[in-house]
Design a protein around this motif. Structure first.
Motif, PDB file in Angstrom:
ATOM      1  N   ALA A 127      38.715  40.192  48.950  1.00 42.43           N
ATOM      2  CA  ALA A 127      38.985  38.915  49.594  1.00 42.43           C
ATOM      3  C   ALA A 127      38.977  39.090  51.102  1.00 42.43           C
ATOM      4  O   ALA A 127      39.508  40.069  51.625  1.00 42.43           O
ATOM      5  CB  ALA A 127      40.342  38.369  49.144  1.00 42.43           C
ATOM      6  N   GLY A 128      38.377  38.134  51.800  1.00 44.48           N
ATOM      7  CA  GLY A 128      38.432  38.071  53.256  1.00 44.48           C
ATOM      8  C   GLY A 128      39.636  37.238  53.651  1.00 44.48           C
ATOM      9  O   GLY A 128      39.789  36.103  53.172  1.00 44.48           O
ATOM     10  N   GLU A 153      35.058  37.542  46.895  1.00 47.64           N
ATOM     11  CA  GLU A 153      33.852  38.083  46.260  1.00 47.64           C
ATOM     12  C   GLU A 153      34.253  38.600  44.889  1.00 47.64           C
ATOM     13  O   GLU A 153      35.090  39.502  44.780  1.00 47.64           O
ATOM     14  CB  GLU A 153      33.273  39.241  47.077  1.00 47.64           C
ATOM     15  N   LEU A 154      33.685  38.007  43.850  1.00 46.33           N
ATOM     16  CA  LEU A 154      33.939  38.435  42.479  1.00 46.33           C
ATOM     17  C   LEU A 154      32.629  38.914  41.877  1.00 46.33           C
ATOM     18  O   LEU A 154      31.770  38.105  41.543  1.00 46.33           O
ATOM     19  CB  LEU A 154      34.497  37.280  41.640  1.00 46.33           C
ATOM     20  N   LEU A 155      32.473  40.213  41.759  1.00 46.25           N
ATOM     21  CA  LEU A 155      31.298  40.775  41.128  1.00 46.25           C
ATOM     22  C   LEU A 155      31.599  40.971  39.647  1.00 46.25           C
ATOM     23  O   LEU A 155      32.754  40.866  39.222  1.00 46.25           O
ATOM     24  CB  LEU A 155      30.934  42.102  41.803  1.00 46.25           C
ATOM     25  N   PRO A 156      30.576  41.259  38.837  1.00 48.36           N
ATOM     26  CA  PRO A 156      30.869  41.488  37.416  1.00 48.36           C
ATOM     27  C   PRO A 156      31.978  42.534  37.261  1.00 48.36           C
ATOM     28  O   PRO A 156      31.978  43.563  37.929  1.00 48.36           O
ATOM     29  CB  PRO A 156      29.544  42.005  36.862  1.00 48.36           C
ATOM     30  N   ASP A 157      32.930  42.218  36.397  1.00 49.47           N
ATOM     31  CA  ASP A 157      34.109  43.056  36.218  1.00 49.47           C
ATOM     32  C   ASP A 157      33.813  44.211  35.259  1.00 49.47           C
ATOM     33  O   ASP A 157      34.381  44.282  34.178  1.00 49.47           O
ATOM     34  CB  ASP A 157      35.264  42.197  35.704  1.00 49.47           C
ATOM     35  N   GLU A 158      32.936  45.108  35.672  1.00 49.66           N
ATOM     36  CA  GLU A 158      32.540  46.235  34.828  1.00 49.66           C
ATOM     37  C   GLU A 158      33.379  47.478  35.088  1.00 49.66           C
ATOM     38  O   GLU A 158      33.367  48.405  34.297  1.00 49.66           O
ATOM     39  CB  GLU A 158      31.063  46.559  35.062  1.00 49.66           C
ATOM     40  N   VAL A 159      34.091  47.506  36.188  1.00 49.41           N
ATOM     41  CA  VAL A 159      34.889  48.677  36.550  1.00 49.41           C
ATOM     42  C   VAL A 159      36.341  48.418  36.143  1.00 49.41           C
ATOM     43  O   VAL A 159      36.944  47.444  36.594  1.00 49.41           O
ATOM     44  CB  VAL A 159      34.803  48.949  38.072  1.00 49.41           C
TER      45      VAL A 159
END
Length: 172
Positions: A127-128, A153-159
């Motif tokens: 988050a900014g 920023e929400l990228l694919p939650d693969e981690v």
């Protein structure tokens, strides 16, 4: 020289703060707060934080008033709050100043320059944020720093997320 399995700086059981031990039993997300001002970057691993939804949303974290992060954040008035995952344990230790980082912890990862500061590449969520006040209240030995969330920023939650509990990391 002898190598021990115990933490070399851990106080004896009777000397440990009961409040700190209470807090240590809470599972906490591992965040990485970063900021930049006049070309100087600073960052700190922060596990004592909470996110509040709203308009605007907020992040409140307990920050060491003597940290480089607070000095930089106070001047920049902006920060990136990233959530670390399983592969980032060494990064968390380096920014927590409990592990070596030759050349500094910012050399351990690639970064994207944003209007809020450096954002770590490879972190699934960040988050900014903007600082609410340069004079936050004290909370124990820390400052209760509040940031408003301006961008997420929400990228694919693969981690899988990295969690801190009782002085150790675990992955959910």
């Amino acid at each position: 020289m002898t190598i021990h399995g115990d933490h070399p700086f851990l106080p004896a059981e009777a000397d440990r703060s009961p409040v700190r031990r209470f807090r240590g039993r809470l599972a906490s997300p591992v965040g990485l707060w970063t900021s930049e001002y006049a070309g100087k970057r600073a960052g700190l691993t922060v596990s004592s934080m909470v996110v509040g939804d709203g308009d605007p949303g907020v992040v409140v974290g307990l920050i060491d008033p003597d940290s480089d992060l607070w000095e930089t954040l106070r001047k920049a008035k902006t920060a990136v709050v990233g959530l670390l995952g399983g592969p980032h344990q060494q990064l968390a230790d380096a920014f927590g100043y409990v592990a070596p980082a030759p050349g500094g912890p910012f050399r351990m990862l690639d970064w994207t320059e944003t209007e809020w500061g450096p954002a770590p590449i490879g972190v699934s969520t960040w988050a900014g944020c903007r600082l609410v006040t340069e004079d936050p209240p004290e909370a124990g030995w820390s400052l209760q720093v509040q940031l408003t969330i301006e961008h997420v920023e929400l990228l694919p939650d693969e981690v899988p997320p990295l969690v801190h509990r009782r002085g150790r990391y675990t992955v959910l």
